[in-house]
Design an enzyme around this catalytic site. Structure first.
Site, PDB file in Angstrom:
ATOM      1  CD  GLU A   1      -2.925  -1.126   0.120  1.00 43.99           C
ATOM      2  OE1 GLU A   1      -3.028   0.110  -0.810  1.00 43.99           O
ATOM      3  OE2 GLU A   1      -3.702  -2.122  -0.381  1.00 43.99           O
TER       4      GLU A   1
ATOM      5  CG  ASP B   1      -9.972  31.432 -15.349  1.00 44.87           C
ATOM      6  OD1 ASP B   1      -9.979  31.549 -14.266  1.00 44.87           O
ATOM      7  OD2 ASP B   1      -9.732  30.187 -15.876  1.00 44.87           O
TER       8      ASP B   1
END
Length: 173
Positions: free
Chosen positions: A43, A168
């Site tokens: 993991e 933007d």
């Protein structure tokens, strides 16, 4: 048993299991005799970052020139996650293997598993790509995820009722 470990009694060889909730605890780790040959980060994407992995390797890769390091994980959503970047930029000595449920015989998984995967593939292709194919698909926060770059035709311009212009600055509430 804490700490978890297995010992092969005839030789004294051991398999040690350690968590990385506090990787500093591993700085002084060493076997009773010999050296560590195999190191496995299970993991990997759950480990805080590559600096933690490096710290562990610096502690355990001593006393020999022949080490085997294994990592395994399910790719996180974001391509920017450190584990995804790690797998995408391997060292020359690394082998990166990617497998999915389609690589094993269907009878290993069972009909219900396959049905769930196929259903998700139809109703939510992005979730299917991530959950069943292990593809980092993004977090869904991308501003222009489905942007199509093309020339706007004169006919499309004529149909527009209002034309807005703006700037933007990368901020959207």
């Amino acid at each position: 048993v804490s700490p978890m470990q297995f010992t092969y009694k005839p030789t004294g060889q051991q398999i040690l299991f350690r968590g990385l909730d506090d990787s500093a605890k591993l700085k002084s780790i060493k076997p009773r005799q010999g050296y560590f040959k195999f190191i496995w980060f299970e993991e990997l994407s759950e480990i805080p970052g590559q600096n933690t992995v490096r710290s562990v390797l610096q502690s355990v890769m001593r006393g020999n020139d022949d080490f085997r390091v294994f990592t395994s994980f399910n790719p996180p959503l974001s391509t920017n996650n450190w584990a995804n970047k790690y797998a995408a930029t391997p060292k020359e000595s690394m082998l990166v293997h990617h497998s999915t449920y389609t690589d094993v015989p269907a009878e290993w998984l069972g009909k219900p598993f396959i049905e769930e995967a196929e259903h998700l593939k139809k109703v939510n292709p992005d979730a299917y790509a991530h959950e069943y194919l292990g593809q980092p698909i993004g977090l869904g926060t991308e501003i222009f995820k489905h942007l199509e770059i093309r020339t706007i035709t004169d006919e499309e311009v004529q149909r527009q009722e209002r034309i807005y212009q703006g700037q933007d600055w990368g901020w959207e509430p």
